[in-house]
Structure formats: C-alpha cells, structure tokens
Design an enzyme around this catalytic site. Structure first.
Site, PDB file in Angstrom:
ATOM      1  N   ASP A  66       0.818  -1.223   0.000  1.00 36.84           N
ATOM      2  CA  ASP A  66       0.000   0.000   0.000  1.00 36.84           C
ATOM      3  C   ASP A  66       0.853   1.275   0.000  1.00 36.84           C
ATOM      4  OD1 ASP A  66       0.630  -0.908   2.629  1.00 36.84           O
ATOM      5  OD2 ASP A  66      -0.877   0.403   3.513  1.00 36.84           O
ATOM      6  N   HIS A 139       7.209  -1.496  13.202  1.00 29.88           N
ATOM      7  CA  HIS A 139       6.217  -2.143  12.349  1.00 29.88           C
ATOM      8  C   HIS A 139       6.684  -3.589  12.178  1.00 29.88           C
ATOM      9  CE1 HIS A 139       2.832  -1.860   9.728  1.00 29.88           C
ATOM     10  NE2 HIS A 139       3.482  -1.901   8.584  1.00 29.88           N
TER      11      HIS A 139
END
Ligand SMILES: [Zn+2]
Ligand SMILES: [Zn+2]
Length: 302
Positions: A66, A139
């Site tokens: 994304d 992350h």
C-alpha cells in the site's frame, strides 16, 4: 515561507470509496518532497498540479504494497509527461531491488536519471536550507519515519535602525544578515544592532506505519505538524497491536510526548466510512488534531 502539505491519500492497507492509499506531498517553494506512493498516487499528483519537472525526492517508509504500488505508475507517467530532471527515491533496504525488478520486466523507459538511495536512521538529506532525518519506526518489517526540518533562517533586518546608524543601503545591508559585523569608516557595527534573532524553520514529521515508539517521539520532537499512523479507533486497539499500527489515541499520545504543535491522523483503515470517532478520541488527549480528507492542503508555518 510556508510549506504546503497536500494529503494525496489518507487511507491505509486497502482503499475505500473515500480514501486513497498513503501519499503526502510537501511543497517548499519550487521543490517537491513526496512521502510514500500508494497505488493511485499518480492521479492525485496530477490533480494537485504538482508539476512534472521540478526538483523532487520520493521517500518510501517501507516495502508494504500500500506504500509502494504507486511507484511504477508515477515514474511511467512522469516520463510520459516529459520529465527530464533527475529524481531521487529514498527508502529502506530493498527499494533498489524493487525498482530494478520492475524496470527489468516492465521497462519504465525513464527519460530521466533515477537515483535510488537505501538509507538507515540518521540524516538522509542535507540541503542548504533544510534536512530530512530518518528514524526506525516499529512495524512488522523494517520501516522508516522521516522528519523534514528547515534550518534556522537569518533574523529580520531592520532598515529603520540601519539608516539611523548611518549604514548606507546596498550590499552592506545584505552582509549584515550573514556576518557578525561590518566596518564602516573604521567603525565596527555589530549585526545584532540591526538584525533580529535567527528564526526557526518548519518541522514536519511523517511516521507511518508504526506502533507508538520512543524513536518516533524523539524524531518528532517539536514538530509543527506530526503526520502519524492512526489506523484504528480505541475499540480496535488489539488489532493495532497485532498488525503493528496505532490507534488515534496512541497517535495523540505521541503528539503530546513529542510536544508537536499539530497532529494529522493518517493511514485510516478502510473499515471507517465515518472516521469521526477517531478524531474525537484523539482530541480528548491532544486538542490540536486534524483528520484530513484526500486532496486537502495544509499550510505549515513556523
Ligand atoms: Zn500501510
Ligand atoms: Zn505496513
């Protein structure tokens, strides 16, 4: 000079009817700095009338689809639209291999020099008037947060005081802004007498995708605008933890801890057609919070 921040896409992971995938455009005078390039960015970029041949750098946070699937399209279109100027793409390890693989198989037919820089936390751009620093975000994969920061600007020159001191208008006025003193007829005049204190520049931090973490708080310290992962509302906090994202409340806590002046919630999950609860929850902790629609421009001044 203010820096214009256009939110080209404010969604995360997958788009919905209201939000494109992540991309933020900073415009500083004639220069462009693009942060992430989700699928569909090229169309948003056109709509923002960003210009195709300006000095430009693209910063990629990490190699999740994304955030990068818009790159081949944007590069292809820029070539088509006549870009000839060098373009630098900055990102974590793997970005060179990604662009190289696409280019080998699809052929981008780039009409301009593409410079790809794989970077680690630290200063990644050092221009005369600004710098960009990177820090490790938290992350599931290596991910970089970036802070754009203008260097201090010279103080304001006071022409009335200068005339009173008998400094003739011309090159000496300019020199007083850049040097400590000038000599006129054997007399030394300190620049402090006619030039105010240095003015701080604009600082904008982009921290997406990430859990709240100390390295981002440090990077974002004193930002005029902090753009932070805010994928979920508080009722989905377990999801945020599981997928390495933040809730709006967690983003607000980072803004508070880093003493940011304004927080923009970003990377909003497609499950929210109406993200009002995210904004309300964040404002409960950090009042200066905004949640922009795609293609909104915010002007940031120091
Ligand atoms: Zn993402
Ligand atoms: Zn991600």
């Amino acid at each position: 000079m203010s820096v214009a921040v256009t939110f080209l896409g404010t969604g995360g992971s997958v788009p919905n009817k209201f939000r494109n995938l992540p991309s933020v455009l900073l415009r500083r005078g004639p220069e462009l700095l693009l942060f992430d390039c989700g699928e569909g960015t090229q169309r948003q970029f056109l709509q923002a009338r960003a210009g195709t041949n300006r000095k430009m750098r693209i910063f990629i946070s990490h190699l999740h689809g994304d955030h990068v699937f818009g790159l081949p399209g944007l590069l292809h279109s820029l070539s088509f639209m006549g870009r000839t100027r060098e373009l630098e793409i900055i990102g974590p390890n793997g970005i060179a291999q990604l662009i190289g693989s696409i280019n080998r198989i699809v052929k981008l037919h780039s009409q301009f020099l593409l410079v790809i820089s794989e970077v680690s936390p630290g200063r990644v751009v050092d221009e005369e008037e600004y710098e960009v620093r990177a820090a490790a975000a938290k992350h599931g994969v290596p991910c970089l947060a970036y802070a754009f920061k203008e260097k201090p600007k010279p103080g304001r020159f006071d022409p009335v005081k200068a005339r009173k001191l008998g400094i003739p208008e011309g090159p000496l006025w300019k020199r007083l802004q850049t040097t400590r003193s000038v000599k006129i007829g054997g007399k030394t005049i300190s620049s402090r007498l006619v030039v105010g204190p240095p003015r701080r520049g604009v600082k904008i931090t982009y921290a997406v995708d990430t859990r709240p973490c100390a390295s981002v708080v440090r990077l974002a310290r004193g930002s005029d605008l902090l753009i932070h992962d805010s994928s979920f509302d508080e009722s989905a906090s377990a999801k945020a933890r599981e997928y390495g994202h933040s809730t709006a409340v967690e983003a607000a806590r980072v803004a508070k801890a880093s003493k940011a002046r304004k927080l923009a919630l970003f990377h909003i999950s497609a499950m929210y057609e109406n993200p009002a609860p995210l904004l309300a929850q964040a404002k409960g902790i950090f009042l200066q919070t905004i949640l922009c629609k795609d293609m909104t421009t915010v002007y940031v001044t120091s």
